[in-house]
Design a protein around this motif. Structure first.
Motif, mmCIF file in Angstrom:
data_model
loop_
_atom_site.group_PDB
_atom_site.id
_atom_site.type_symbol
_atom_site.label_atom_id
_atom_site.label_comp_id
_atom_site.label_asym_id
_atom_site.label_seq_id
_atom_site.Cartn_x
_atom_site.Cartn_y
_atom_site.Cartn_z
ATOM 1 N N SER A 81 0.651 -1.159 -0.077
ATOM 2 C CA SER A 81 -0.139 -0.057 0.129
ATOM 3 C C SER A 81 0.733 1.042 0.191
ATOM 4 O O SER A 81 2.086 1.539 0.230
ATOM 5 N N THR A 139 1.741 12.685 2.173
ATOM 6 C CA THR A 139 0.334 12.080 2.264
ATOM 7 C C THR A 139 -0.499 12.276 1.233
ATOM 8 O O THR A 139 -1.672 12.167 0.792
ATOM 9 N N GLY A 189 -5.424 7.772 1.121
ATOM 10 C CA GLY A 189 -6.562 7.784 1.798
ATOM 11 C C GLY A 189 -6.488 7.901 3.154
ATOM 12 O O GLY A 189 -5.430 8.020 3.652
ATOM 13 N N VAL A 190 -7.575 7.880 3.872
ATOM 14 C CA VAL A 190 -7.714 8.453 5.193
ATOM 15 C C VAL A 190 -6.534 7.354 6.214
ATOM 16 O O VAL A 190 -5.772 7.883 6.851
ATOM 17 N N GLU A 232 -4.121 5.265 4.976
ATOM 18 C CA GLU A 232 -2.867 5.382 4.742
ATOM 19 C C GLU A 232 -2.367 6.744 5.308
ATOM 20 O O GLU A 232 -0.983 6.880 5.719
ATOM 21 N N THR A 233 -2.917 7.751 5.263
ATOM 22 C CA THR A 233 -2.515 9.009 5.655
ATOM 23 C C THR A 233 -2.104 8.808 7.316
ATOM 24 O O THR A 233 -1.228 9.316 7.515
#
Length: 252
Positions: free
Chosen positions: A148, A174, A178-179, A181-182
């Motif tokens: 990812s 970032t 996505g949320v 992963e951020t």
């Protein structure tokens, strides 16, 4: 505490264009310092100078109190300054351990004057670097393309640890994530800080800056317009400061 990085009156010109106009800033060990500014403010030029990609036109740069002059990014790298750009510069078809050790492979001697790659040592050390970042990646033979976005950031940071980085520059880490992963990347930044590594964070995300940065420097037209602690700010007040170049007069 002595700064790990000091910039004094840093100027960068490209022909008739002056991208940086006398920038002064410092970064402390184990500090997350965010650099914010609108497009054209000088953020990209600043990190190119600090990372050794471009020489400054004038001014001084000190690392751990010693004046330095980079002739290439490799100079910065071997002195403990690593830059992780938005594209991460990973080789997607290569394995995790190959990416972490690319350009700094471990070799062992099998005969006088004859060396081979010590793959077992690199696999083992790759796992150690990832564990320092609280990563659960266990298959370091797997190609990087199978991970990812947050995990790829971890692999890029592990490569910085391999080079014994004391200052990591992160350029929009970032962006396009996505949320979940951020959140993973922001946790990685906190893990670096906990290990005494300084982070120079370039970000357009006011929320990310408020969450992980200790201080923020606002650039405007190549100059430092304002600087202060993120504890005094909200994402909205930081966005306003970026637009105006004026630090909020009171906490919001």
């Amino acid at each position: 505490m002595a700064p790990i990085l000091e910039l004094q009156q840093l100027v960068k010109r490209y022909g008739g264009v002056q991208a940086l106009m006398g920038v002064d800033l410092d970064v402390q060990p184990a500090q997350v310092l965010a650099i914010c500014g609108e497009n054209g403010a000088g953020k990209s030029t600043l990190i190119k100078v600090v990372s050794g990609a471009h020489p400054p036109t004038s001014g001084r740069m000190r690392l751990n109190g010693r004046e330095v002059h980079w002739s290439s990014p490799h100079d910065a790298l071997v002195n403990g300054v690593t830059t992780i750009y938005q594209d991460l510069a990973l080789a997607p078809k290569l394995s995790v351990w190959q990416n972490i050790f690319i350009g700094s492979e471990i070799r062992r001697s099998i005969l006088p004057g004859c060396h081979i790659l010590d793959k077992a040592a690199m696999r083992a050390q790759a796992l150690e670097y990832l564990q320092r970042l609280h990563q659960r990646i266990t298959d370091v033979d797997r190609p990087v393309e199978g991970f990812s976005g947050g995990q790829r950031q971890a692999i890029a940071i592990a490569r910085a640890l391999r080079w014994e980085a004391r200052l990591v520059i992160m350029d929009e880490p970032t962006a396009a994530l996505g949320v979940a992963e951020t959140a993973e990347v922001l946790a990685l930044i906190q893990h670096l800080k906990a290990q005494g590594v300084a982070v120079l964070l370039i970000s357009h995300s006011m929320e990310d800056v408020i969450q992980v940065a200790d201080q923020v420097v606002i650039l405007k037209a190549g100059r430092v317009a304002a600087r202060g602690a993120t504890a005094e700010l909200t994402p909205a007040s930081l966005a306003q400061a970026v637009m105006t170049g004026v630090w909020p007069s009171a906490p919001h």
